[in-house]
Design an enzyme around this catalytic site. Structure first.
Site: not given
Ligand code: HPA
Length: 234
Positions: A20, A43, A87, A90, A179-180, A202-203
């Site tokens: 991304g 861009r 892709r 995270t 998100m992809e 990542s979280d």
């Molecule tokens: N939501 C959507 N996309 C993400 C998140 C999340 O919490 N963490 C990393 N990518």
């Protein structure tokens, strides 16, 4: 004619990695590719082509979210004859055993996206990754001893999810939220190309845990190496 990617015919390889973040595209070009050349800066969404283990590979930033990702993948498939799209990104972990820094190999991708609704209305298409790429990614992760999970993710339109919609997906065993991927897999189905999403956790949505910048960098390298090996395997 391609609007958002300024490459000339032949400048993009048949296999493309899709982070991304355009700066991550540059990181991969500088750290993994030989003779890398930047083919677009439109861009600030950088794209590079070089070689990895003697095979041509490109890496193209796509931005965040299904609509932005869709623009770049459409142009790669429609105008540049890209055959393999991987892709790297995270995700937020949804299951207790999906830990921060683990790799998720997305076999399938559900979504809550307006894009899925626009295409399919009340029907439910099942976007999935390419079986050959999934197998290769799993093989590489095993060989390198990288902690990984193979299963379903959900591609959401919303990052700031105040209503905790992720709990519904977690109930059904979905490994992570990003998100992809669902858009990538749907376009791969439409254009008959091969695609895979490989994600680093990542979280974590339930625990709130996240990883430090340094940990991110190291675990992202695991994901990049899996993706590069898969890209040159086809
Ligand atoms: N939501 C959507 N996309 C993400 C998140 C999340 O919490 N963490 C990393 N990518």
């Amino acid at each position: 004619m391609s609007t958002h990617i300024a490459a000339k015919e032949g400048q993009i390889a048949q296999a493309v990695l899709l982070p991304g973040d355009p700066l991550r595209a540059r990181f991969i070009a500088e750290n993994y590719l030989e003779n890398a050349e930047c083919y677009t800066e439109v861009r600030g969404m950088l794209g590079f082509t070089g070689t990895y283990k003697g095979r041509r590979v490109s890496v193209q930033g796509t931005g965040m979210g299904l609509p932005s990702h869709s623009i770049y993948v459409n142009e790669l498939f429609r105008f540049y004859d890209v055959q393999t799209a991987i892709r790297i990104g995270t995700c937020g972990g949804l299951q207790p055993d999906v830990k921060v820094r683990d790799v998720v190999i997305a076999m399938a991708a559900s979504s809550d996206s307006g894009m899925a609704f626009r295409r399919f209305g009340p029907r439910h298409f099942a976007p999935h990754g390419d079986f050959g790429l999934i197998s290769k990614a799993v093989e590489v992760a095993r060989e390198k001893g990288i902690r990984h999970h193979v299963g379903q993710v959900v591609s959401s339109d919303m990052f700031y999810d105040d209503d905790c919609d992720w709990k519904l997906w977690a109930k059904y065993g979905v490994l992570g939220v990003e998100m992809e991927a669902a858009e990538l897999y749907t376009l791969a189905a439409q254009f008959r190309r091969k695609a895979l999403a490989i994600l680093t956790v990542s979280d974590h949505m339930a625990t709130g845990e996240s990883c430090s910048a340094e940990e991110r960098q190291n675990s992202f390298r695991n994901m990049m190496e899996i993706a590069l090996e898969a890209a040159v395997s086809v």
